[in-house]
Design a protein around this motif. Structure first.
Motif, PDB file in Angstrom:
ATOM      1  N   SER A  66     -29.911 -28.761  21.723  1.00 38.39           N
ATOM      2  CA  SER A  66     -29.098 -29.663  21.762  1.00 38.39           C
ATOM      3  C   SER A  66     -27.842 -29.363  20.848  1.00 38.39           C
ATOM      4  O   SER A  66     -26.836 -30.110  21.058  1.00 38.39           O
ATOM      5  CB  SER A  66     -29.793 -31.090  21.037  1.00 38.39           C
ATOM      6  OG  SER A  66     -30.288 -30.606  19.786  1.00 38.39           O
ATOM      7  N   ASP A  67     -27.986 -28.183  20.135  1.00 41.81           N
ATOM      8  CA  ASP A  67     -26.734 -27.799  19.430  1.00 41.81           C
ATOM      9  C   ASP A  67     -25.639 -26.717  20.298  1.00 41.81           C
ATOM     10  O   ASP A  67     -24.896 -26.638  19.953  1.00 41.81           O
ATOM     11  CB  ASP A  67     -27.397 -27.109  18.249  1.00 41.81           C
ATOM     12  CG  ASP A  67     -28.085 -27.866  17.094  1.00 41.81           C
ATOM     13  OD1 ASP A  67     -27.734 -29.018  17.034  1.00 41.81           O
ATOM     14  OD2 ASP A  67     -29.015 -27.512  16.732  1.00 41.81           O
ATOM     15  N   VAL A  68     -26.356 -26.879  21.456  1.00 40.46           N
ATOM     16  CA  VAL A  68     -25.376 -25.823  22.619  1.00 40.46           C
ATOM     17  C   VAL A  68     -24.320 -26.867  23.122  1.00 40.46           C
ATOM     18  O   VAL A  68     -24.787 -27.904  23.832  1.00 40.46           O
ATOM     19  CB  VAL A  68     -26.140 -25.284  23.691  1.00 40.46           C
ATOM     20  CG1 VAL A  68     -25.383 -24.412  24.459  1.00 40.46           C
ATOM     21  CG2 VAL A  68     -27.231 -24.397  22.921  1.00 40.46           C
ATOM     22  N   PRO A  69     -23.098 -26.717  22.853  1.00 38.08           N
ATOM     23  CA  PRO A  69     -21.959 -27.690  23.354  1.00 38.08           C
ATOM     24  C   PRO A  69     -21.862 -27.717  25.031  1.00 38.08           C
ATOM     25  O   PRO A  69     -21.738 -28.784  25.445  1.00 38.08           O
ATOM     26  CB  PRO A  69     -20.667 -27.073  22.821  1.00 38.08           C
ATOM     27  CG  PRO A  69     -21.243 -26.422  21.494  1.00 38.08           C
ATOM     28  CD  PRO A  69     -22.409 -25.807  21.737  1.00 38.08           C
ATOM     29  N   ALA A  70     -22.095 -26.813  25.348  1.00 38.38           N
ATOM     30  CA  ALA A  70     -22.192 -26.774  26.961  1.00 38.38           C
ATOM     31  C   ALA A  70     -23.376 -27.719  27.732  1.00 38.38           C
ATOM     32  O   ALA A  70     -23.393 -28.010  28.859  1.00 38.38           O
ATOM     33  CB  ALA A  70     -22.185 -25.324  27.536  1.00 38.38           C
ATOM     34  N   LEU A  71     -24.414 -27.802  26.956  1.00 34.20           N
ATOM     35  CA  LEU A  71     -25.478 -28.291  27.427  1.00 34.20           C
ATOM     36  C   LEU A  71     -25.782 -30.197  27.177  1.00 34.20           C
ATOM     37  O   LEU A  71     -26.120 -30.749  27.843  1.00 34.20           O
ATOM     38  CB  LEU A  71     -26.952 -27.843  26.879  1.00 34.20           C
ATOM     39  CG  LEU A  71     -27.158 -26.258  27.190  1.00 34.20           C
ATOM     40  CD1 LEU A  71     -28.397 -25.928  26.713  1.00 34.20           C
ATOM     41  CD2 LEU A  71     -27.111 -26.317  28.748  1.00 34.20           C
ATOM     42  N   GLU A  72     -24.892 -30.392  25.819  1.00 32.42           N
ATOM     43  CA  GLU A  72     -24.987 -31.709  25.634  1.00 32.42           C
ATOM     44  C   GLU A  72     -24.585 -32.837  26.715  1.00 32.42           C
ATOM     45  O   GLU A  72     -25.095 -33.875  26.791  1.00 32.42           O
ATOM     46  CB  GLU A  72     -24.034 -31.942  24.406  1.00 32.42           C
ATOM     47  CG  GLU A  72     -23.953 -33.386  23.730  1.00 32.42           C
ATOM     48  CD  GLU A  72     -25.187 -33.960  23.620  1.00 32.42           C
ATOM     49  OE1 GLU A  72     -25.251 -35.478  23.776  1.00 32.42           O
ATOM     50  OE2 GLU A  72     -26.156 -33.444  23.261  1.00 32.42           O
ATOM     51  N   PRO A  73     -23.212 -32.604  27.376  1.00 33.15           N
ATOM     52  CA  PRO A  73     -23.103 -33.723  28.457  1.00 33.15           C
ATOM     53  C   PRO A  73     -24.235 -33.745  29.353  1.00 33.15           C
ATOM     54  O   PRO A  73     -24.283 -34.866  29.965  1.00 33.15           O
ATOM     55  CB  PRO A  73     -21.755 -32.991  28.995  1.00 33.15           C
ATOM     56  CG  PRO A  73     -21.235 -32.074  27.892  1.00 33.15           C
ATOM     57  CD  PRO A  73     -22.364 -31.298  27.562  1.00 33.15           C
ATOM     58  N   GLY A  74     -24.705 -32.784  29.920  1.00 28.01           N
ATOM     59  CA  GLY A  74     -25.627 -32.640  30.884  1.00 28.01           C
ATOM     60  C   GLY A  74     -27.068 -33.303  30.389  1.00 28.01           C
ATOM     61  O   GLY A  74     -27.681 -34.205  31.219  1.00 28.01           O
ATOM     62  N   LEU A  75     -27.440 -33.286  29.200  1.00 23.58           N
ATOM     63  CA  LEU A  75     -28.642 -33.701  28.519  1.00 23.58           C
ATOM     64  C   LEU A  75     -28.398 -35.272  28.536  1.00 23.58           C
ATOM     65  O   LEU A  75     -29.165 -36.164  28.501  1.00 23.58           O
ATOM     66  CB  LEU A  75     -28.741 -33.168  27.216  1.00 23.58           C
ATOM     67  CG  LEU A  75     -29.419 -31.569  27.232  1.00 23.58           C
ATOM     68  CD1 LEU A  75     -29.486 -31.068  26.069  1.00 23.58           C
ATOM     69  CD2 LEU A  75     -30.814 -31.414  27.912  1.00 23.58           C
ATOM     70  N   SER A  76     -27.251 -35.478  27.924  1.00 24.24           N
ATOM     71  CA  SER A  76     -26.864 -37.058  27.685  1.00 24.24           C
ATOM     72  C   SER A  76     -26.933 -37.817  29.092  1.00 24.24           C
ATOM     73  O   SER A  76     -27.373 -38.974  29.184  1.00 24.24           O
ATOM     74  CB  SER A  76     -25.482 -37.138  27.118  1.00 24.24           C
ATOM     75  OG  SER A  76     -24.895 -38.490  26.960  1.00 24.24           O
ATOM     76  N   PHE A  77     -26.459 -37.177  29.939  1.00 21.80           N
ATOM     77  CA  PHE A  77     -26.323 -37.838  31.278  1.00 21.80           C
ATOM     78  C   PHE A  77     -27.775 -37.903  31.897  1.00 21.80           C
ATOM     79  O   PHE A  77     -28.047 -39.058  32.588  1.00 21.80           O
ATOM     80  CB  PHE A  77     -25.238 -36.862  32.610  1.00 21.80           C
ATOM     81  CG  PHE A  77     -25.403 -37.421  33.851  1.00 21.80           C
ATOM     82  CD1 PHE A  77     -24.367 -38.257  34.129  1.00 21.80           C
ATOM     83  CD2 PHE A  77     -26.514 -37.116  34.789  1.00 21.80           C
ATOM     84  CE1 PHE A  77     -24.579 -38.749  35.662  1.00 21.80           C
ATOM     85  CE2 PHE A  77     -26.384 -37.651  36.197  1.00 21.80           C
ATOM     86  CZ  PHE A  77     -25.296 -38.370  36.521  1.00 21.80           C
ATOM     87  N   SER A  78     -28.625 -37.039  31.779  1.00 23.00           N
ATOM     88  CA  SER A  78     -30.051 -36.959  32.196  1.00 23.00           C
ATOM     89  C   SER A  78     -30.819 -38.061  31.303  1.00 23.00           C
ATOM     90  O   SER A  78     -31.569 -39.065  31.807  1.00 23.00           O
ATOM     91  CB  SER A  78     -30.767 -35.975  31.993  1.00 23.00           C
ATOM     92  OG  SER A  78     -30.158 -34.539  32.618  1.00 23.00           O
ATOM     93  N   ALA A  79     -30.586 -38.320  30.120  1.00 19.02           N
ATOM     94  CA  ALA A  79     -31.252 -39.380  29.332  1.00 19.02           C
ATOM     95  C   ALA A  79     -30.807 -40.689  29.551  1.00 19.02           C
ATOM     96  O   ALA A  79     -31.460 -41.795  29.391  1.00 19.02           O
ATOM     97  CB  ALA A  79     -30.964 -38.921  27.744  1.00 19.02           C
ATOM     98  N   ARG A  80     -29.875 -40.855  30.181  1.00 17.36           N
ATOM     99  CA  ARG A  80     -29.156 -42.286  30.415  1.00 17.36           C
ATOM    100  C   ARG A  80     -29.131 -42.598  31.830  1.00 17.36           C
ATOM    101  O   ARG A  80     -29.904 -43.441  32.621  1.00 17.36           O
ATOM    102  CB  ARG A  80     -27.788 -42.516  29.876  1.00 17.36           C
ATOM    103  CG  ARG A  80     -27.739 -42.582  28.255  1.00 17.36           C
ATOM    104  CD  ARG A  80     -26.399 -42.802  27.759  1.00 17.36           C
ATOM    105  NE  ARG A  80     -25.698 -43.748  28.320  1.00 17.36           N
ATOM    106  CZ  ARG A  80     -25.795 -45.101  28.047  1.00 17.36           C
ATOM    107  NH1 ARG A  80     -26.701 -45.401  26.867  1.00 17.36           N
ATOM    108  NH2 ARG A  80     -25.428 -46.264  28.371  1.00 17.36           N
ATOM    109  N   THR A  81     -28.063 -41.919  32.683  1.00 18.29           N
ATOM    110  CA  THR A  81     -28.059 -42.029  34.210  1.00 18.29           C
ATOM    111  C   THR A  81     -29.325 -41.899  34.893  1.00 18.29           C
ATOM    112  O   THR A  81     -29.501 -42.812  36.080  1.00 18.29           O
ATOM    113  CB  THR A  81     -26.716 -41.775  34.546  1.00 18.29           C
ATOM    114  OG1 THR A  81     -25.692 -41.869  33.761  1.00 18.29           O
ATOM    115  CG2 THR A  81     -26.352 -41.828  35.920  1.00 18.29           C
ATOM    116  N   VAL A  82     -29.465 -40.522  34.717  1.00 21.21           N
ATOM    117  CA  VAL A  82     -30.849 -40.222  35.600  1.00 21.21           C
ATOM    118  C   VAL A  82     -32.019 -40.985  35.280  1.00 21.21           C
ATOM    119  O   VAL A  82     -32.632 -41.340  36.036  1.00 21.21           O
ATOM    120  CB  VAL A  82     -31.051 -38.598  35.303  1.00 21.21           C
ATOM    121  CG1 VAL A  82     -32.531 -38.147  36.018  1.00 21.21           C
ATOM    122  CG2 VAL A  82     -30.017 -37.691  35.795  1.00 21.21           C
TER     123      VAL A  82
END
Length: 342
Positions: A66-82
């Motif tokens: 979660s501390d990797v900036p490149a991964l945070e947008p996709g993780l957030s998208f998965s946790a909400r929209t997916v």
């Protein structure tokens, strides 16, 4: 002046699709969530442990991502929209024929059990100094369908600092309680001398997760398995109604304004389509599998984005609330079965 063609992102924003369609920079985080989901599914199929529990535990162990900036947008998208898309696809599993097969008494009993269990959770939350949010999250997960309900409720509850931590705690606890119930409840109900119909009703009305209900029911015989599954699906059928009620409750409160949950429309639409039209079973199974994959990917992302130390450092009374809700549901269903189920 030069003419510029609108980009895909501009088109998405124009039609209001930005919250649904992923952009290029978030695919890395989505790929991580899907990879964890695939590993969890593989482990679940080989060891018989619920895949959501595996996904959550693996996600928590990879929290450093979660501390990797490149991964945070996709993780957030998965946790909400997916997650929301997965909840919407749950509607394909429901049909009016499942409700009609139960009879008025059983339907009324299930509705009453679901509502009173949620109210029990809210009351216990207030008793221990927590707001109604945790009571709805925990009570709804116990009353409806375990981890899936917890994720669905989390998607419509207002944002607050402890929401993800509470969701992780509830998912872990209800999954463990449901697994214990799958083993203990069939032995308990048979020892008490309940008929196959009563046992099927009780298993479907009290065990949290769908998979555990099916496992417990068919471990006795096919009649109990069918009855338990139908009763359980009625509990699941209440999910969109509860989600809509929660949405409007918090929309009109001071907790915060929430956008209308479009995924609930998809849930209701799919349920109506399956009830009205003769949908091929293969299509139903495909949509159900897609729903499961998305929800497992979502809980994987939630696990990665959660702080393991914060999740473990919780007050014991939160476990007490979940255990009390489970016992409340068990006692209520047992009393109802004794009087109204032959």
């Amino acid at each position: 002046m030069t003419n510029q063609q609108p980009s895909l992102r501009d088109s998405n924003r124009m039609f209001g699709w930005t919250a649904v369609l992923p952009t290029a920079e978030i695919w890395k985080g989505i790929a991580v969530a899907l990879l964890i989901a695939a590993a969890s599914t593989f482990l679940s199929e080989h060891y018989g442990v619920p895949k959501m529990l595996f996904a959550l535990l693996i996600g928590l162990s990879l929290g450093f991502l979660s501390d990797v900036p490149a991964l945070e947008p996709g993780l957030s998208f998965s946790a909400r929209t997916v997650l929301r898309i997965g909840v919407g696809l749950l509607g394909a599993q429901l049909g009016l024929s499942q409700v009609q097969a139960l009879g008025i008494a059983s339907v009324g009993g299930i509705v009453a059990l679901v509502m009173t269990t949620i109210l029990c959770g809210v009351a216990l939350s207030y008793l221990f100094g927590r707001k109604a949010v945790f009571g709805i999250l925990s009570g709804g997960s116990v009353a409806i369908c375990g981890a899936s309900a917890a994720l669905a409720l989390s998607s419509v509850l207002p944002r607050h600092p402890s929401r993800d931590k509470d969701t992780v705690l509830v998912v872990i606890t209800v999954t463990v309680l449901s697994t214990m119930a799958m083993v203990l409840y069939p032995v308990l109900f048979q020892a008490l001398g309940y008929s196959d119909v009563q046992t099927g009703f009780l298993l479907g009305a009290t065990i949290h997760d769908v998979a555990q209900v099916v496992g417990a029911g068919y471990s006795i015989n096919d009649e109990v398995g069918i009855a338990a599954t139908v009763v359980k699906m009625l509990r699941v059928a209440m999910l969109p109604l509860i989600l809509i009620a929660v949405h409007f409750w918090f929309r009109n409160s001071q907790t915060g304004k929430l956008a209308f949950p479009w995924f609930l429309l998809a849930f209701v639409f799919l349920a109506i389509v399956r009830s009205v039209f003769d949908i091929p079973e293969s299509a139903v199974q495909f949509l159900s599998a897609m729903s499961q994959w998305m929800m497992v990917a979502a809980i994987s992302a939630i696990g990665v984005r959660s702080n393991l130390r914060a999740v473990l450092n919780v007050q014991p009374y939160l476990f007490f609330i979940l255990i009390s809700e489970t016992l409340f549901l068990l006692v209520g269903a047992t009393v109802f079965s004794s009087y109204f189920i032959d």
